[in-house]
Structure formats: C-alpha cells, structure tokens
Design a protein around this motif. Structure first.
Motif, PDB file in Angstrom:
ATOM      1  N   GLY A   1       0.797  -1.215   0.000  1.00  0.00           N
ATOM      2  CA  GLY A   1       0.000   0.000   0.000  1.00  0.00           C
ATOM      3  C   GLY A   1       0.830   1.265   0.000  1.00  0.00           C
ATOM      4  O   GLY A   1       0.308   2.354  -0.258  1.00  0.00           O
ATOM      5  N   THR A   2       2.142   1.167   0.276  1.00  0.00           N
ATOM      6  CA  THR A   2       3.006   2.341   0.227  1.00  0.00           C
ATOM      7  C   THR A   2       2.947   2.958  -1.164  1.00  0.00           C
ATOM      8  O   THR A   2       3.104   2.265  -2.166  1.00  0.00           O
ATOM      9  CB  THR A   2       4.459   1.967   0.557  1.00  0.00           C
ATOM     10  OG1 THR A   2       4.519   1.421   1.867  1.00  0.00           O
ATOM     11  CG2 THR A   2       5.371   3.187   0.483  1.00  0.00           C
ATOM     12  N   LEU A   3       2.703   4.249  -1.229  1.00  0.00           N
ATOM     13  CA  LEU A   3       2.577   4.917  -2.525  1.00  0.00           C
ATOM     14  C   LEU A   3       3.932   5.060  -3.202  1.00  0.00           C
ATOM     15  O   LEU A   3       4.875   5.589  -2.624  1.00  0.00           O
ATOM     16  CB  LEU A   3       1.948   6.300  -2.358  1.00  0.00           C
ATOM     17  CG  LEU A   3       0.433   6.331  -2.149  1.00  0.00           C
ATOM     18  CD1 LEU A   3      -0.037   7.766  -1.978  1.00  0.00           C
ATOM     19  CD2 LEU A   3      -0.306   5.682  -3.315  1.00  0.00           C
ATOM     20  N   LEU A   4       4.004   4.588  -4.438  1.00  0.00           N
ATOM     21  CA  LEU A   4       5.201   4.682  -5.253  1.00  0.00           C
ATOM     22  C   LEU A   4       4.842   5.329  -6.581  1.00  0.00           C
ATOM     23  O   LEU A   4       3.730   5.184  -7.087  1.00  0.00           O
ATOM     24  CB  LEU A   4       5.792   3.290  -5.515  1.00  0.00           C
ATOM     25  CG  LEU A   4       6.200   2.468  -4.294  1.00  0.00           C
ATOM     26  CD1 LEU A   4       6.602   1.062  -4.721  1.00  0.00           C
ATOM     27  CD2 LEU A   4       7.320   3.146  -3.536  1.00  0.00           C
ATOM     28  N   GLY A   5       5.804   6.036  -7.147  1.00  0.00           N
ATOM     29  CA  GLY A   5       5.623   6.644  -8.460  1.00  0.00           C
ATOM     30  C   GLY A   5       6.738   6.232  -9.391  1.00  0.00           C
ATOM     31  O   GLY A   5       7.865   6.005  -8.967  1.00  0.00           O
ATOM     32  N   VAL A   6       6.419   6.118 -10.673  1.00  0.00           N
ATOM     33  CA  VAL A   6       7.419   5.745 -11.668  1.00  0.00           C
ATOM     34  C   VAL A   6       7.123   6.487 -12.958  1.00  0.00           C
ATOM     35  O   VAL A   6       5.963   6.667 -13.339  1.00  0.00           O
ATOM     36  CB  VAL A   6       7.432   4.218 -11.906  1.00  0.00           C
ATOM     37  CG1 VAL A   6       6.078   3.708 -12.363  1.00  0.00           C
ATOM     38  CG2 VAL A   6       8.525   3.820 -12.871  1.00  0.00           C
ATOM     39  N   ASN A   7       8.159   6.976 -13.614  1.00  0.00           N
ATOM     40  CA  ASN A   7       8.007   7.648 -14.893  1.00  0.00           C
ATOM     41  C   ASN A   7       8.127   6.633 -16.022  1.00  0.00           C
ATOM     42  O   ASN A   7       9.156   5.976 -16.168  1.00  0.00           O
ATOM     43  CB  ASN A   7       9.078   8.741 -15.060  1.00  0.00           C
ATOM     44  CG  ASN A   7       8.812   9.938 -14.174  1.00  0.00           C
ATOM     45  OD1 ASN A   7       7.698  10.440 -14.113  1.00  0.00           O
ATOM     46  ND2 ASN A   7       9.833  10.394 -13.454  1.00  0.00           N
ATOM     47  N   LEU A   8       7.068   6.505 -16.816  1.00  0.00           N
ATOM     48  CA  LEU A   8       7.049   5.615 -17.963  1.00  0.00           C
ATOM     49  C   LEU A   8       7.075   6.449 -19.231  1.00  0.00           C
ATOM     50  O   LEU A   8       6.376   7.464 -19.331  1.00  0.00           O
ATOM     51  CB  LEU A   8       5.804   4.721 -17.930  1.00  0.00           C
ATOM     52  CG  LEU A   8       5.656   3.837 -16.678  1.00  0.00           C
ATOM     53  CD1 LEU A   8       4.364   3.052 -16.742  1.00  0.00           C
ATOM     54  CD2 LEU A   8       6.856   2.908 -16.539  1.00  0.00           C
ATOM     55  N   SER A   9       7.872   6.029 -20.190  1.00  0.00           N
ATOM     56  CA  SER A   9       8.126   6.853 -21.377  1.00  0.00           C
ATOM     57  C   SER A   9       6.854   7.236 -22.117  1.00  0.00           C
ATOM     58  O   SER A   9       6.716   8.369 -22.593  1.00  0.00           O
ATOM     59  CB  SER A   9       9.079   6.113 -22.327  1.00  0.00           C
ATOM     60  OG  SER A   9       8.552   4.854 -22.684  1.00  0.00           O
ATOM     61  N   GLU A  10       5.896   6.327 -22.233  1.00  0.00           N
ATOM     62  CA  GLU A  10       4.696   6.609 -23.021  1.00  0.00           C
ATOM     63  C   GLU A  10       3.541   7.150 -22.195  1.00  0.00           C
ATOM     64  O   GLU A  10       2.683   7.860 -22.717  1.00  0.00           O
ATOM     65  CB  GLU A  10       4.245   5.331 -23.750  1.00  0.00           C
ATOM     66  CG  GLU A  10       5.256   4.823 -24.769  1.00  0.00           C
ATOM     67  CD  GLU A  10       4.746   3.592 -25.496  1.00  0.00           C
ATOM     68  OE1 GLU A  10       3.640   3.112 -25.146  1.00  0.00           O
ATOM     69  OE2 GLU A  10       5.457   3.113 -26.400  1.00  0.00           O
ATOM     70  N   GLU A  11       3.518   6.840 -20.914  1.00  0.00           N
ATOM     71  CA  GLU A  11       2.367   7.207 -20.091  1.00  0.00           C
ATOM     72  C   GLU A  11       2.652   8.307 -19.089  1.00  0.00           C
ATOM     73  O   GLU A  11       1.745   8.781 -18.413  1.00  0.00           O
ATOM     74  CB  GLU A  11       1.858   5.967 -19.346  1.00  0.00           C
ATOM     75  CG  GLU A  11       1.465   4.828 -20.273  1.00  0.00           C
ATOM     76  CD  GLU A  11       1.203   3.556 -19.501  1.00  0.00           C
ATOM     77  OE1 GLU A  11       0.346   3.583 -18.601  1.00  0.00           O
ATOM     78  OE2 GLU A  11       1.875   2.547 -19.788  1.00  0.00           O
ATOM     79  N   GLY A  12       3.893   8.711 -18.964  1.00  0.00           N
ATOM     80  CA  GLY A  12       4.233   9.724 -17.990  1.00  0.00           C
ATOM     81  C   GLY A  12       4.335   9.144 -16.590  1.00  0.00           C
ATOM     82  O   GLY A  12       4.699   7.988 -16.412  1.00  0.00           O
ATOM     83  N   HIS A  13       3.971   9.937 -15.590  1.00  0.00           N
ATOM     84  CA  HIS A  13       4.142   9.550 -14.192  1.00  0.00           C
ATOM     85  C   HIS A  13       2.972   8.688 -13.739  1.00  0.00           C
ATOM     86  O   HIS A  13       1.815   9.106 -13.814  1.00  0.00           O
ATOM     87  CB  HIS A  13       4.245  10.796 -13.320  1.00  0.00           C
ATOM     88  CG  HIS A  13       4.803  10.547 -11.961  1.00  0.00           C
ATOM     89  ND1 HIS A  13       6.060  10.029 -11.752  1.00  0.00           N
ATOM     90  CD2 HIS A  13       4.266  10.731 -10.730  1.00  0.00           C
ATOM     91  CE1 HIS A  13       6.288   9.926 -10.450  1.00  0.00           C
ATOM     92  NE2 HIS A  13       5.211  10.338  -9.815  1.00  0.00           N
TER      93      HIS A  13
END
Length: 247
Positions: free
Chosen positions: A186-198
């Motif tokens: 449940g810990t919130l994580l973010g990742v930048n994906l080349s086609e979809e953004g954050h």
C-alpha cells in the motif's frame, strides 16, 4: 584497494579482457573518484563508507539476471541487521535501494558483461551524501559506529549464502524473503514511464520475474519491469484496497 575510479568499472574491464568472474570475490575501495549509480547518477565517495563490487557468472536455466538486484538488496539487509541488530525502520525498495524510514542508506547497481553480471553496492556507513530532493542517511548519523571491514565481512557471508541459493534454483524462496523486508503493501510509489508519464500506485508485491506490482487508483494491478521508482508517501490502506501490513 586504496583508490579506483569505480569498482564496477574495474571489474567490467577485467571481464572484458577475458578474466573469469570468481564467485565470492569482492573488489572494495577506500575511495572512488568516478563512482556512479542508476540512471547516470553520481555515486558519492564517502571515506569510511562501503564501496564494493563482485561479479556473478551466469549459467543456463537460472533465474532471470535482473533478479540479482533483489538478491543483493536482501543480502545487504541481512548484513546490516547482523552488524546493527538494533537498527529499526530498514526496508527494501524496488529495485535496488535500502531505506531507513524515507532516507536512502544503500544503493545497488548491476551491469552486464556478456555472460557475467557485476554487482556494485554502496552503503552509507560513515557519511550520507547531500542529494538535492532526496533524503539520505548513514549508520553513523543514526548513532551506530560500524567499520567498513566489519560490514564487508558480514556482507561477504550473506551474499555467499544468498547467491548459492540463487544458483541452486532458490529464487522463489529469496523473493519471499525480500518481500518480508520490503516496504509495507500500500506504500505509494511513483514511476516515470516513457509513453504514459508519471504513474502512481500502491506497492502490491513482486511478480515471479522480479517486476514490481503497483495497484492503481482504479483497482487494477500494473507490473513495472523497469523504471526509477520513487517513494511518494507513507503507507496507506485506501489505495486500491491494499492494507498496510508487511509485504
């Protein structure tokens, strides 16, 4: 050795000249003049910190090489708890960080050279680098005095055990051991994906191939195979229905 540009680079050069990787051997430096981390980041040189690399020979029919980053994280976690049993709040963050709370204590970098993988590990034992926009920690700053050699000895032992298990087909067991020591679900994580953004989601575990699972706001689960994952906030139970219990 006293000084090198980068322990990873030194081992990669040896492998490029035909030297065979020897399981269990480590190259540890007092100083690095051109250390690096993932995505081209500088791997800050701090005297008294652990800066070391080892090489792994890949064999047929083994677990995917990228899972070695998780195995290395598990080994570092076990080594740290061996030398500092009182250390609290130490968790693994996919794919290659160890955090104390929200502050980074250790980073891991894998680089492949044909049928070998060089595993580089940096642990802030004595000093924490000043990284803009990122929290960092050191054992010394947390009140624990651990020598580089004492930690290196502990790591050599845990890595030898975990790598032997990995070679013997023990990745599923190692994966479960990693999850026990990971961020809470449940810990919130973010990742930048080349086609979809954050993309933001709650940590939901690992795929069998080592990919991280994120539960998105709509309840769907997304497997992330590559990317620079950042910690968004503390554990939450309202992200896609995930609870805040341990991984």
């Amino acid at each position: 050795m006293a000084e090198t540009a980068s322990t990873n680079s030194a081992l990669l050069e040896r492998l490029s000249h035909g030297e065979a990787p020897v399981q269990g051997q480590w190259l540890v430096a007092d100083r690095q003049t051109a250390g690096r981390g993932r995505a081209g980041r500088v791997w800050t040189d701090g005297f008294g910190n652990f800066m070391g690399s080892t090489a792994v020979a890949l064999r047929d029919a083994e677990a995917l090489p990228q899972t070695l980053a998780l195995v290395a994280g598990l080994s570092v976690h076990r080594a740290l708890m061996a030398v500092v049993p009182a250390l609290s709040g130490l968790v693994l963050k996919w794919p290659n960080d160890l955090l104390v709370g929200e502050a980074k204590l250790c980073g891991i970098l894998l680089e492949r050279q044909r049928d070998a993988v060089v595993v580089g590990i940096g642990v802030n034992l004595a000093e924490a680098p000043d990284v803009p926009g990122r929290k960092t920690a050191s054992l010394a700053g947390l009140g624990y005095d651990v020598s580089r050699d004492a930690f290196a000895s502990a790591l050599a032992e845990t890595w030898a055990e975990d790598l032997t298990a990995w070679h013997a087909g023990g990745w599923p067991m190692l994966r479960e051991a990693w999850l026990v020591r990971s961020l809470p679900k449940g810990t919130l994580l973010g990742v930048n994906l080349s086609e979809e953004g954050h993309v933001i989601g709650g940590f939901a575990g690992l795929e069998p191939d080592g990919a991280v699972l994120l539960r998105l706001a709509d309840g769907s689960v997304r497997a992330i195979h590559a990317g620079d994952v950042e910690l968004i906030g503390a554990s939450r139970s309202d992200v896609g229905g995930q609870d805040a219990s341990g991984g």
